[in-house]
Design a protein around this motif. Structure first.
Motif, PDB file in Angstrom:
ATOM      1  N   LEU A 112      29.052  39.125  40.457  1.00 46.45           N
ATOM      2  CA  LEU A 112      29.984  40.254  40.354  1.00 46.45           C
ATOM      3  C   LEU A 112      29.884  40.863  38.954  1.00 46.45           C
ATOM      4  CD1 LEU A 112      33.178  38.676  41.977  1.00 46.45           C
ATOM      5  CD2 LEU A 112      31.643  40.360  43.016  1.00 46.45           C
ATOM      6  N   GLN A 113      30.154  42.139  38.867  1.00 42.57           N
ATOM      7  CA  GLN A 113      30.183  42.816  37.564  1.00 42.57           C
ATOM      8  C   GLN A 113      31.458  42.425  36.817  1.00 42.57           C
ATOM      9  OE1 GLN A 113      27.835  44.898  36.047  1.00 42.57           O
ATOM     10  NE2 GLN A 113      26.693  43.826  37.654  1.00 42.57           N
ATOM     11  N   PRO A 114      31.398  42.319  35.480  1.00 42.40           N
ATOM     12  CA  PRO A 114      32.589  41.906  34.719  1.00 42.40           C
ATOM     13  C   PRO A 114      33.843  42.736  35.031  1.00 42.40           C
ATOM     14  CG  PRO A 114      30.676  41.927  33.299  1.00 42.40           C
ATOM     15  CD  PRO A 114      30.218  42.476  34.608  1.00 42.40           C
ATOM     16  N   LYS A 115      33.706  44.051  35.143  1.00 45.78           N
ATOM     17  CA  LYS A 115      34.912  44.859  35.399  1.00 45.78           C
ATOM     18  C   LYS A 115      35.480  44.598  36.788  1.00 45.78           C
ATOM     19  CE  LYS A 115      35.411  49.161  33.840  1.00 45.78           C
ATOM     20  NZ  LYS A 115      34.986  50.563  33.568  1.00 45.78           N
ATOM     21  N   GLU A 116      34.606  44.279  37.721  1.00 46.67           N
ATOM     22  CA  GLU A 116      35.072  43.950  39.072  1.00 46.67           C
ATOM     23  C   GLU A 116      35.899  42.655  39.020  1.00 46.67           C
ATOM     24  OE1 GLU A 116      35.125  45.523  41.678  1.00 46.67           O
ATOM     25  OE2 GLU A 116      35.280  44.146  43.360  1.00 46.67           O
ATOM     26  N   ILE A 117      35.436  41.689  38.248  1.00 41.41           N
ATOM     27  CA  ILE A 117      36.162  40.419  38.092  1.00 41.41           C
ATOM     28  C   ILE A 117      37.539  40.677  37.472  1.00 41.41           C
ATOM     29  CG2 ILE A 117      36.183  38.238  36.773  1.00 41.41           C
ATOM     30  CD1 ILE A 117      33.163  38.101  37.263  1.00 41.41           C
ATOM     31  N   LEU A 118      37.573  41.525  36.462  1.00 43.24           N
ATOM     32  CA  LEU A 118      38.854  41.825  35.801  1.00 43.24           C
ATOM     33  C   LEU A 118      39.799  42.527  36.767  1.00 43.24           C
ATOM     34  CD1 LEU A 118      37.404  42.910  32.345  1.00 43.24           C
ATOM     35  CD2 LEU A 118      38.552  40.753  32.874  1.00 43.24           C
ATOM     36  N   ARG A 119      39.248  43.377  37.630  1.00 45.31           N
ATOM     37  CA  ARG A 119      40.085  44.040  38.652  1.00 45.31           C
ATOM     38  C   ARG A 119      40.689  43.002  39.600  1.00 45.31           C
ATOM     39  NH1 ARG A 119      35.816  47.695  39.315  1.00 45.31           N
ATOM     40  NH2 ARG A 119      36.278  49.588  38.185  1.00 45.31           N
ATOM     41  N   THR A 163      50.737  30.820  37.742  1.00 48.75           N
ATOM     42  CA  THR A 163      49.681  30.662  36.739  1.00 48.75           C
ATOM     43  C   THR A 163      48.324  31.022  37.350  1.00 48.75           C
ATOM     44  OG1 THR A 163      50.839  29.084  35.364  1.00 48.75           O
ATOM     45  CG2 THR A 163      48.454  28.883  35.396  1.00 48.75           C
ATOM     46  N   LEU A 164      47.627  31.929  36.688  1.00 48.01           N
ATOM     47  CA  LEU A 164      46.282  32.323  37.136  1.00 48.01           C
ATOM     48  C   LEU A 164      45.278  31.756  36.139  1.00 48.01           C
ATOM     49  CD1 LEU A 164      46.705  36.105  38.091  1.00 48.01           C
ATOM     50  CD2 LEU A 164      46.868  34.100  39.581  1.00 48.01           C
ATOM     51  N   LYS A 165      44.445  30.870  36.648  1.00 44.93           N
ATOM     52  CA  LYS A 165      43.508  30.155  35.754  1.00 44.93           C
ATOM     53  C   LYS A 165      42.068  30.586  36.032  1.00 44.93           C
ATOM     54  CE  LYS A 165      42.835  25.695  36.543  1.00 44.93           C
ATOM     55  NZ  LYS A 165      43.233  24.289  36.538  1.00 44.93           N
ATOM     56  N   VAL A 166      41.427  31.154  35.039  1.00 42.70           N
ATOM     57  CA  VAL A 166      40.026  31.539  35.219  1.00 42.70           C
ATOM     58  C   VAL A 166      39.172  30.299  34.969  1.00 42.70           C
ATOM     59  CG1 VAL A 166      38.165  33.049  34.439  1.00 42.70           C
ATOM     60  CG2 VAL A 166      40.510  33.925  34.616  1.00 42.70           C
ATOM     61  N   ALA A 167      38.378  29.961  35.979  1.00 48.69           N
ATOM     62  CA  ALA A 167      37.648  28.689  35.929  1.00 48.69           C
ATOM     63  C   ALA A 167      36.137  28.931  36.003  1.00 48.69           C
ATOM     64  CB  ALA A 167      38.166  27.776  37.030  1.00 48.69           C
ATOM     65  N   GLY A 168      35.466  28.362  36.983  1.00 50.47           N
ATOM     66  CA  GLY A 168      34.005  28.400  37.058  1.00 50.47           C
ATOM     67  C   GLY A 168      33.436  29.817  37.071  1.00 50.47           C
ATOM     68  N   GLY A 169      32.312  29.986  36.403  1.00 45.56           N
ATOM     69  CA  GLY A 169      31.617  31.276  36.406  1.00 45.56           C
ATOM     70  C   GLY A 169      32.068  32.212  35.306  1.00 45.56           C
ATOM     71  N   ARG A 170      33.030  31.789  34.506  1.00 43.48           N
ATOM     72  CA  ARG A 170      33.569  32.690  33.452  1.00 43.48           C
ATOM     73  C   ARG A 170      32.471  33.116  32.477  1.00 43.48           C
ATOM     74  NH1 ARG A 170      36.422  31.114  28.327  1.00 43.48           N
ATOM     75  NH2 ARG A 170      36.754  29.027  29.164  1.00 43.48           N
ATOM     76  N   VAL A 171      31.741  32.135  31.958  1.00 38.44           N
ATOM     77  CA  VAL A 171      30.773  32.420  30.903  1.00 38.44           C
ATOM     78  C   VAL A 171      29.630  33.281  31.442  1.00 38.44           C
ATOM     79  CG1 VAL A 171      29.217  31.345  29.226  1.00 38.44           C
ATOM     80  CG2 VAL A 171      31.381  30.225  29.824  1.00 38.44           C
ATOM     81  N   LEU A 172      29.081  32.866  32.584  1.00 39.09           N
ATOM     82  CA  LEU A 172      27.930  33.589  33.133  1.00 39.09           C
ATOM     83  C   LEU A 172      28.298  35.009  33.547  1.00 39.09           C
ATOM     84  CD1 LEU A 172      24.904  33.204  34.446  1.00 39.09           C
ATOM     85  CD2 LEU A 172      26.231  33.290  36.569  1.00 39.09           C
ATOM     86  N   ASN A 173      29.416  35.159  34.229  1.00 37.66           N
ATOM     87  CA  ASN A 173      29.743  36.452  34.843  1.00 37.66           C
ATOM     88  C   ASN A 173      30.394  37.463  33.905  1.00 37.66           C
ATOM     89  OD1 ASN A 173      29.136  36.177  37.844  1.00 37.66           O
ATOM     90  ND2 ASN A 173      30.302  34.320  37.462  1.00 37.66           N
ATOM     91  N   LEU A 174      31.237  36.957  33.014  1.00 36.21           N
ATOM     92  CA  LEU A 174      32.008  37.907  32.185  1.00 36.21           C
ATOM     93  C   LEU A 174      31.321  38.258  30.867  1.00 36.21           C
ATOM     94  CD1 LEU A 174      35.499  36.557  33.028  1.00 36.21           C
ATOM     95  CD2 LEU A 174      34.893  38.948  33.183  1.00 36.21           C
ATOM     96  N   ARG A 175      30.410  37.397  30.473  1.00 45.95           N
ATOM     97  CA  ARG A 175      29.685  37.640  29.212  1.00 45.95           C
ATOM     98  C   ARG A 175      30.654  38.040  28.088  1.00 45.95           C
ATOM     99  NH1 ARG A 175      26.578  39.490  33.501  1.00 45.95           N
ATOM    100  NH2 ARG A 175      27.135  41.684  33.324  1.00 45.95           N
ATOM    101  N   ASP A 176      30.409  39.193  27.434  1.00 48.94           N
ATOM    102  CA  ASP A 176      31.247  39.594  26.294  1.00 48.94           C
ATOM    103  C   ASP A 176      32.679  39.941  26.686  1.00 48.94           C
ATOM    104  OD1 ASP A 176      29.334  39.205  24.480  1.00 48.94           O
ATOM    105  OD2 ASP A 176      29.009  41.303  23.965  1.00 48.94           O
TER     106      ASP A 176
END
Ligand code: SF4
Length: 325
Positions: free
Chosen positions: A249-256, A269-282
Motif C-alpha cells: 500500500l502507498q504510505p498516504k493510503e495507510i494513513l487514510r 487504542t490503535l496500534k500500528v504494528a507489522g509493516g510500518r517500516v517497509l510501507n510507511l518509509r519516511d
C-alpha cells in the motif's frame, strides 16, 4: 475547513458513535481532502489520549511450522519460506527479551505462539513464564491461537492481562485469505478471552486485496466486540507466500486507513504494528497525526522492525511521551 469532516469529527469528540452513512461521507472526502481527514483524526486522538503513546514489544515463543494457511503469513508450513519448520525459543531467550523490554521502558510485553492452539505442556510452560515476566513489572499479553475458557482462566491466574487474536479482515474477505479455520472461530476466541477478564487486542492486516468496505466492516465488527486495542498491520509481502508478490500500500493510503479507524473507534487504542517500516518509509511519524496512539516497537515476528531508541526519539521529536504504565 472541510465542513463535512468537521461535523463528523464533532460526533466523535462528543463521545458518540458515527454511523455507516457518515463513514461513507468520510471515505468520499478522504479521497480529495487527505489533510482535512488527518487534521481531525489527530484532534480526536489528542482529545482521548493526550500526548501519551503506548509502546508494546513482542517475542515469538514458537515460530513457524504452522498448519494453518493464512496467505500473508511466512509461518505457515505450507509455503516455501524460512519458517516452514517450527522453532521454539528457550525460557532464557524469552526472559532475556522481557528484561530488555523492561530496560527499554516498554511496559507491554507479548508472547506470540504460531499455530492454531497450544498443548497442555506448553500451557504449563507459559504459566511459569507469565508469572516470572509479571514479576519484572511488565504487563504480559499473549497470542496463542484458539483457547478455551478454562485455559484463559489459568493464564489470568498466572498474571496474563491481555490476549491478542486478530480478525485479520472482514468476514466477507476472510475466506479468500484463510481456508483452514473460519472467521466465526476467531470471533468466538475473542469472546472467550474477553469473558475471562483479559483485555482484548484484536485487529488485522491491510493490503491483502481487501476493499474499502472490507476495512469498514472489520472496524465495525471490532467496535461491536468492544475490543481494547486494534493492532493494524500492513502487508510486508514475503516471497513464497501466496501474497508474496502483491504490491504494498502507498504510505498516504495507510494513513487514510488509520484515520478512518480513529473516526470509527475514537476511544480505542490503535496500534500500528507489522509493516510500518517497509510501507510507511519516511512517513512513519505521521501515524500519530493520522490518529494512532500506540506502536509495536522492535522486531516483528518474521520481519525486522525499528529499534526502540529510534522510536523513542521519534516520539520526543513530536512532543509525544511514551505511556509508562
Ligand atoms: S497467522 Fe497464525 S494461524 Fe495463520 S499461518 Fe500464521 S501463525 Fe499460523
Amino acid at each position: 475547513m472541510n465542513e463535512k469532516i468537521n461535523a463528523i469529527a464533532q460526533v466523535c469528540l462528543a463521545g458518540e458513535q458515527i454511523n455507516e452513512e457518515q463513514i461513507d461521507v468520510l471515505l468520499a472526502e478522504a479521497g480529495t481532502d487527505f489533510f482535512g481527514l488527518v487534521y481531525w483524526a489527530n484532534k480526536i486522538r489528542e482529545n482521548f489520549f493526550g500526548n501519551k503513546i503506548r509502546i508494546c514489544s513482542i517475542v515469538p515463543g514458537r515460530l513457524g511450522g504452522c498448519n494453518q494457511d493464512c496467505k500473508f503469513c511466512a509461518q505457515s508450513a505450507r509455503y516455501e519460506t524460512a519458517y516452514r519448520q517450527t522453532q521454539i525459543l528457550t525460557d532464557e531467550e524469552i526472559l532475556n527479551a522481557a528484561e530488555q523490554a523492561k530496560l527499554n521502558n516498554v511496559p507491554n510485553f507479548g508472547i506470540v505462539y504460531s499455530g492454531k492452539t497450544v498443548s497442555e505442556e506448553e500451557l504449563i510452560r507459559l504459566e511459569n513464564l507469565i508469572g516470572q515476566i509479571s514479576e519484572l513489572g511488565l504487563k504480559v499479553c499473549a497470542s496463542l491461537g484458539v483457547i478455551t475458557e478454562q485455559q484463559a482462566g489459568r493464564l489470568v491466574k498466572a498474571g496474563l492481562t491481555g490476549y491478542n487474536h486478530n480478525l485479520e479482515t472482514s468476514e466477507r474477505h476472510f475466506g479468500n485469505i484463510v481456508t483452514t479455520h473460519e472467521y466465526r472461530d476467531r470471533v468466538k476466541t475473542i469472546q472467550t478471552a474477553q469473558k475471562s477478564g483479559l483485555k482484548i487486542c484484536a485487529g488485522g492486516i491491510f493490503g491483502i486485496g481487501e476493499s474499502d468496505d472490507d476495512r469498514v466492516q472489520m472496524a465495525l465488527e471490532l467496535r461491536k466486540l468492544k475490543v481494547d486495542t486494534v493492532p493494524m498491520n500492513f502487508l510486508h509481502p514475503i516471497k513464497g507466500t501466496p501474497l508474496g508478490e502483491l504490491e504494498t500500500l502507498q504510505p498516504k493510503e495507510i494513513l487514510r486507513i488509520i484515520a478512518l479507524y480513529r473516526f470509527i473507534l475514537p476511544q480505542t487504542t490503535l496500534k500500528v504494528a507489522g509493516g510500518r517500516v517497509l510501507n510507511l518509509r519516511d512517513l512513519q511519524s505521521w501515524i500519530f497525526c493520522a490518529g494512532a496512539n500506540a506502536i509495536l516497537s522492535g522486531n516483528y515476528l518474521t520481519t525486522a522492525g525499528r529499534c526502540v531508541e529510534e522510536d523513542m526519539q521519534m516520539l520526543a521529536d513530536l512532543g509525544l511521551q511514551p505511556q509508562l504504565d
